[in-house]
Design a protein around this motif. Structure first.
Motif, mmCIF file in Angstrom:
data_model
loop_
_atom_site.group_PDB
_atom_site.id
_atom_site.type_symbol
_atom_site.label_atom_id
_atom_site.label_comp_id
_atom_site.label_asym_id
_atom_site.label_seq_id
_atom_site.Cartn_x
_atom_site.Cartn_y
_atom_site.Cartn_z
ATOM 1 N N THR A 37 0.829 -1.203 0.000
ATOM 2 C CA THR A 37 0.000 0.000 0.000
ATOM 3 C C THR A 37 0.864 1.254 0.000
ATOM 4 O OG1 THR A 37 -1.717 -1.181 1.198
ATOM 5 C CG2 THR A 37 -1.838 1.214 1.225
ATOM 6 N N ALA A 38 1.940 1.249 0.785
ATOM 7 C CA ALA A 38 2.839 2.408 0.842
ATOM 8 C C ALA A 38 3.521 2.624 -0.504
ATOM 9 C CB ALA A 38 3.878 2.212 1.942
ATOM 10 N N ILE A 39 3.937 1.535 -1.153
ATOM 11 C CA ILE A 39 4.588 1.649 -2.456
ATOM 12 C C ILE A 39 3.592 2.153 -3.498
ATOM 13 C CG2 ILE A 39 5.653 0.320 -4.319
ATOM 14 C CD1 ILE A 39 6.983 -1.391 -2.130
ATOM 15 N N LYS A 40 2.364 1.662 -3.434
ATOM 16 C CA LYS A 40 1.343 2.086 -4.388
ATOM 17 C C LYS A 40 0.998 3.563 -4.194
ATOM 18 C CE LYS A 40 -1.306 -1.297 -5.455
ATOM 19 N NZ LYS A 40 -2.367 -2.320 -5.485
ATOM 20 N N ALA A 41 0.962 4.015 -2.934
ATOM 21 C CA ALA A 41 0.683 5.422 -2.649
ATOM 22 C C ALA A 41 1.790 6.297 -3.217
ATOM 23 C CB ALA A 41 0.554 5.630 -1.141
ATOM 24 N N TYR A 42 3.028 5.836 -3.103
ATOM 25 C CA TYR A 42 4.157 6.576 -3.681
ATOM 26 C C TYR A 42 4.027 6.658 -5.190
ATOM 27 C CZ TYR A 42 8.807 7.294 -5.607
ATOM 28 O OH TYR A 42 9.851 7.746 -6.356
ATOM 29 N N GLU A 43 3.676 5.549 -5.818
ATOM 30 C CA GLU A 43 3.568 5.525 -7.279
ATOM 31 C C GLU A 43 2.450 6.437 -7.781
ATOM 32 O OE1 GLU A 43 3.264 1.348 -8.085
ATOM 33 O OE2 GLU A 43 5.444 1.083 -8.060
ATOM 34 N N THR A 44 1.366 6.565 -7.026
ATOM 35 C CA THR A 44 0.290 7.469 -7.446
ATOM 36 C C THR A 44 0.720 8.927 -7.318
ATOM 37 O OG1 THR A 44 -0.706 7.348 -5.248
ATOM 38 C CG2 THR A 44 -1.592 5.886 -6.937
ATOM 39 N N THR A 45 1.522 9.254 -6.292
ATOM 40 C CA THR A 45 1.998 10.636 -6.167
ATOM 41 C C THR A 45 2.999 10.961 -7.268
ATOM 42 O OG1 THR A 45 3.690 9.979 -4.562
ATOM 43 C CG2 THR A 45 1.605 10.796 -3.679
ATOM 44 N N VAL A 46 3.813 9.989 -7.653
ATOM 45 C CA VAL A 46 4.754 10.205 -8.758
ATOM 46 C C VAL A 46 3.985 10.411 -10.054
ATOM 47 C CG1 VAL A 46 6.523 9.098 -10.177
ATOM 48 C CG2 VAL A 46 6.699 9.010 -7.708
ATOM 49 N N ALA A 47 2.952 9.605 -10.253
ATOM 50 C CA ALA A 47 2.138 9.745 -11.463
ATOM 51 C C ALA A 47 1.429 11.092 -11.497
ATOM 52 C CB ALA A 47 1.116 8.612 -11.544
ATOM 53 N N GLY A 48 1.085 11.609 -10.316
ATOM 54 C CA GLY A 48 0.450 12.919 -10.227
ATOM 55 C C GLY A 48 1.413 14.061 -10.519
ATOM 56 N N GLY A 49 2.707 13.823 -10.345
ATOM 57 C CA GLY A 49 3.706 14.834 -10.675
ATOM 58 C C GLY A 49 4.088 15.753 -9.531
ATOM 59 N N ASP A 50 3.588 15.488 -8.323
ATOM 60 C CA ASP A 50 3.906 16.331 -7.172
ATOM 61 C C ASP A 50 5.202 15.849 -6.537
ATOM 62 O OD1 ASP A 50 3.818 18.131 -5.127
ATOM 63 O OD2 ASP A 50 2.158 17.186 -4.062
ATOM 64 N N ALA A 51 6.260 16.646 -6.642
ATOM 65 C CA ALA A 51 7.584 16.227 -6.174
ATOM 66 C C ALA A 51 7.666 16.181 -4.647
ATOM 67 C CB ALA A 51 8.657 17.161 -6.725
#
Length: 88
Positions: free
Chosen positions: A30-44
């Motif tokens: 879940t933590a890894i997936k949350a990270y991947e969604t923030t990366v996909a969103g583009g928020d550094a």
């Protein structure tokens, strides 16, 4: 179901361990997936915070014996590489 007392105990304890390991692995994913969604969103900034949390979960999983040390390091490296690509 086993007949021997020690085997009965072994079944119970291994089931407890299996459930605990499953929940910890799920939290890790879940933590890894949350990270991947923030990366996909583009928020550094949010990605950096999510990366720290994911790395912490990976390190914890290593100490608990859920995943191998090298596997965790490989995953952390790949996650950091995605953040660096986002920063460029």
């Amino acid at each position: 179901m086993p007949n021997i007392k020690s085997a009965v105990k072994r079944v119970k304890t291994s089931e407890k361990k299996r459930l605990r390991n499953a929940s910890q692995k799920s939290a890790l994913r879940t933590a890894i997936k949350a990270y991947e969604t923030t990366v996909a969103g583009g928020d550094a900034e949010a990605s950096k915070e999510a990366l720290i949390l994911a790395q912490k979960k990976l390190d914890k999983a290593v100490t608990k014996g859920l995943i191998h040390k090298n596997a965790a390091n490989r995953k952390k490296s790949r996650l950091a590489k995605r953040l660096n690509a986002l920063s460029k």
